[in-house]
Each structure stands twice: as structure tokens, then as C-alpha cells.
Design an enzyme around this catalytic site. Structure first.
Site, PDB file in Angstrom:
ATOM      1  N   HIS A   1       0.952  -1.030  -0.017  1.00  0.00           N
ATOM      2  CA  HIS A   1      -0.067   0.087  -0.052  1.00  0.00           C
ATOM      3  C   HIS A   1       0.982   1.261  -0.069  1.00  0.00           C
ATOM      4  O   HIS A   1       0.703   2.110  -0.658  1.00  0.00           O
ATOM      5  CB  HIS A   1      -0.672  -0.019   1.384  1.00  0.00           C
ATOM      6  CG  HIS A   1      -1.860  -0.941   1.389  1.00  0.00           C
ATOM      7  ND1 HIS A   1      -1.836  -2.097   2.291  1.00  0.00           N
ATOM      8  CD2 HIS A   1      -2.990  -1.387   0.820  1.00  0.00           C
ATOM      9  CE1 HIS A   1      -2.595  -2.770   2.275  1.00  0.00           C
ATOM     10  NE2 HIS A   1      -3.498  -2.435   1.264  1.00  0.00           N
TER      11      HIS A   1
ATOM     12  N   GLY B   1      -2.973  -2.063  -7.051  1.00  0.00           N
ATOM     13  CA  GLY B   1      -1.875  -2.688  -6.914  1.00  0.00           C
ATOM     14  C   GLY B   1      -2.071  -3.928  -7.946  1.00  0.00           C
ATOM     15  O   GLY B   1      -3.171  -4.218  -8.242  1.00  0.00           O
TER      16      GLY B   1
ATOM     17  N   LYS C   1      -1.235  -6.843  -7.710  1.00  0.00           N
ATOM     18  CA  LYS C   1      -1.231  -8.183  -7.007  1.00  0.00           C
ATOM     19  C   LYS C   1      -2.747  -8.458  -7.460  1.00  0.00           C
ATOM     20  O   LYS C   1      -3.017  -9.650  -7.672  1.00  0.00           O
ATOM     21  CB  LYS C   1      -0.877  -8.013  -5.706  1.00  0.00           C
ATOM     22  CG  LYS C   1      -1.323  -9.359  -5.042  1.00  0.00           C
ATOM     23  CD  LYS C   1      -0.679  -9.199  -3.488  1.00  0.00           C
ATOM     24  CE  LYS C   1      -1.583 -10.481  -2.838  1.00  0.00           C
ATOM     25  NZ  LYS C   1      -2.652  -9.971  -2.241  1.00  0.00           N
ATOM     26  N   ASP C   2      -3.595  -7.691  -7.274  1.00  0.00           N
ATOM     27  CA  ASP C   2      -5.233  -8.052  -7.770  1.00  0.00           C
ATOM     28  C   ASP C   2      -5.091  -7.717  -9.193  1.00  0.00           C
ATOM     29  O   ASP C   2      -6.024  -6.747  -9.620  1.00  0.00           O
ATOM     30  CB  ASP C   2      -6.153  -7.087  -6.807  1.00  0.00           C
ATOM     31  CG  ASP C   2      -5.921  -7.583  -5.080  1.00  0.00           C
ATOM     32  OD1 ASP C   2      -6.230  -8.801  -4.931  1.00  0.00           O
ATOM     33  OD2 ASP C   2      -5.419  -6.725  -4.370  1.00  0.00           O
TER      34      ASP C   2
HETATM   35  O1  PAF Z   1      -7.967  -3.969  -3.116  1.00  0.00           O
HETATM   36  C1  PAF Z   1      -8.534  -3.830  -2.147  1.00  0.00           C
HETATM   37  O2  PAF Z   1      -8.043  -3.528  -1.032  1.00  0.00           O
HETATM   38  C2  PAF Z   1     -10.196  -3.635  -1.985  1.00  0.00           C
HETATM   39  O3  PAF Z   1     -10.545  -4.771  -3.071  1.00  0.00           O
HETATM   40  C3  PAF Z   1     -10.564  -2.241  -2.558  1.00  0.00           C
HETATM   41  C4  PAF Z   1     -10.059  -1.683  -3.964  1.00  0.00           C
HETATM   42  C5  PAF Z   1     -10.234  -1.196  -1.673  1.00  0.00           C
HETATM   43  C6  PAF Z   1     -12.271  -2.191  -2.520  1.00  0.00           C
HETATM   44  O4  PAF Z   1     -12.705  -2.590  -1.230  1.00  0.00           O
END
Ligand code: PAF
Length: 282
Positions: free
Chosen positions: A35, A145, A147-148
Site C-alpha cells: 500500500h 496494485g 497483485k489483484d
Molecule cells: O484491493 C482492495 O483492498 C479492495 O478490493 C478495494 C479496492 C479497496 C475495494 O474495497
């Protein structure tokens, strides 16, 4: 740094400086270096930086997963203050979904495979909350990110389809020195599981090595990853994939540009990871 729970205060801060650029980092809190890398990039590219911290209940399809999701608001705010963030929005659930709430954002094909297949309703929850965050913050740029990977692809599609007036910035995965992709879920791994979790990175490296040596058949890449995962006793495979990085459709034949991705249970903790090979095509 302003820390607020209300839509009204976020809007007021945003409208005080309408001519300045704002970077938004949507998060569910329990912040880690992944983050913070997004925060630093946003800090470098915008006049103001906003972060949302909200564990979004509607994107969890398992109650136990939602309940177990770690929460550390005070520590998160301290970290964000150190990074020079201007505004944190940490709303309670009824500020995001007030009584009588009934509007949801549904995307079609792109949400069906991979995470969408394993977690029904997940992307409806993600797209809905992110659309709301975009409306509340009206950011110039939004940071997510890699990662997702599917989340990034889904949200890019949503921004295109609904003409949100912002730039999507997708930042590289941040890894621990031993290769484990950073995730808030890593905190839930017991020490033997933490070691076992390295299998995800190992499986991706094995497939990458095959690809680099010219063995690029998508089925072979999937089998390579699967075999590495299955050799780890604490791991239970959810899926492995060798897909087109934009459409997320599984590839057949040679995979020149490919998103290798996987979801694996290590004990009770579900982890995901991915590599893009052959360059990002978007
Ligand atoms: O990636 C995340 O942490 C969540 O899916 C997000 C984008 C904050 C939506 O709740």
C-alpha cells in the site's frame, strides 16, 4: 492530515482545492509496504493524496473471511501521516451503504473467470464500492496494485465503460525479500504456513523459467504451476491460470503475452499471486 468518517468532509476538502490534482488509494486497511508504495507514487504525482480505509462487507462471499480480516486503524493512520497523506476517509458501514441502499455495479464477462468464479459476487462488491469512492473523492488519479490483477482489469473496464474522469495507475507487486507477495492476509499465516506460502512464488518462477526457455504452451505453463503447488503439503490449490492479460480468457496454444495467476489456500488463508510475461499489453 484530516481523518474523517463522513462523505461531507471528504467533499469539503476536495472542493476547497478544486484546481489541485488528487491521487486516491482505496484500501481495506492493515497497510503494508505494498500500500505504501502506492501512497508514495501518488504523493509524487499529485498535489493532494487521499486514502480510504474501509473493509467492504459486500465484496466478501464468506462471513468467516470478513470477520477474520485484520483491522488496525490507528496504526494505519500513523503510517499514512508519516507518508504525508492529506486526507483519510475511514467510514462506518452505514456511511457507505445507508439504510435503503440499492445501487450496485455489475460487470459481465471480465468478472466471470478466476477470482470471479471462486468468489461469486466479489467483483460486484468491489466495483460498487470503488465507483462510490470515485464519486466521493473525484480523484485525478486512482492507484491500485497489480497483485489483484483481475481487480485492476475489472476496474479499468468500469472506468472505460462508465467514463469516470480519472486516470487508473496500476503499480507493481511488492514482495518480501523471499518472494512472498505482500498482503494483509499474510498476518494470518502461522510460522510453518508462512514458509509454505512461498510455494506461490516458486510455482510462478517455475512457469516463467519454462516460458523463458521457449516452452510457452499455455497448458504446459498451467501444469508446471499446478505440479509445484501440489508438491507442498500445506497448500490446497484453488486455481492456476495462463490467461490473456486484458480479457482474462484462458489461452490455448502458445502464450506470448500471458498473465500467470493462481489462488492457493495455505491452511485457512487464501492467497493470490501473479506474473505478467511478454510485457503488459495495455
Ligand atoms: O484491493 C482492495 O483492498 C479492495 O478490493 C478495494 C479496492 C479497496 C475495494 O474495497
Amino acid at each position: 492530515m484530516i481523518v474523517t468518517t463522513t462523505v461531507q468532509e471528504v467533499r469539503a476538502a476536495r472542493r476547497d482545492d478544486p484546481w489541485l490534482t488528487w491521487g486516491l488509494i482505496p484500501t481495506m486497511g492493515t497497510l503494508h509496504e505494498g500500500h505504501l508504495s502506492l501512497v508514495r507514487r501518488a504523493r509524487a504525482e499529485n498535489d493532494r493524496v487521499g486514502v480510504s480505509i474501509f473493509v467492504n462487507p459486500i465484496q466478501f462471499n464468506r462471513r468467516d473471511d470478513l470477520d477474520a480480516y485484520p483491522r488496525q486503524l490507528e496504526r494505519d493512520c500513523e503510517l499514512l501521516r508519516t507518508e504525508g497523506v492529506d486526507l483519510v476517509w475511514a467510514p462506518p458501514e452505514d456511511e457507505v451503504y445507508p439504510p435503503g441502499y440499492q445501487t450496485y455495479v455489475d460487470l459481465e464477462q471480465i468478472t466471470l473467470p478466476l477470482e470471479g468464479a471462486s468468489r461469486p459476487g466479489h467483483f460486484r462488491g468491489v466495483a460498487t464500492v470503488v465507483a462510490k469512492l470515485f464519486n466521493v473523492f473525484e480523484p485525478t488519479r486512482a492507484y491500485f496494485g497489480q497483485k489483484d490483477a483481475q481487480q485492476a482489469a475489472v476496474l479499468r473496464q468500469m472506468v472505460r465503460d462508465l467514463a469516470f474522469n480519472l486516470e487508473m495507475v496500476i503499480c507493481p507487486i511488492v514482495r518480501e525479500p523471499d518472494g512472498l507477495a505482500m498482503s494483509s492476509r499474510n498476518l494470518r499465516l502461522k510460522s510453518d504456513e508462512r514458509q509454505a506460502a512461498l510455494v506461490l512464488h516458486r510455482a510462478l518462477k517455475a512457469a516463467e523459467s519454462e516460458w523463458q526457455q521457449g516452452r510457452r504452451e499455455a497448458g504446459h505453463l498451467r501444469t508446471t504451476m499446478q505440479q509445484v503447488i501440489e508438491a507442498e503439503p500445506l497448500a490446497r490449490l484453488d486455481y492456476v491460470s495462463a490467461a490473456d492479460p486484458i480479457s482474462l480468457q484462458e489461452l490455448a496454444g502458445n502464450a506470448e503475452h500471458v498473465l500467470l495467476s493462481m489462488a492457493v489456500f495455505i491452511g485457512a488463508v487464501r492467497l493470490i499471486d501473479n506474473f505478467v510475461l511478454g510485457g503488459q499489453t495495455e
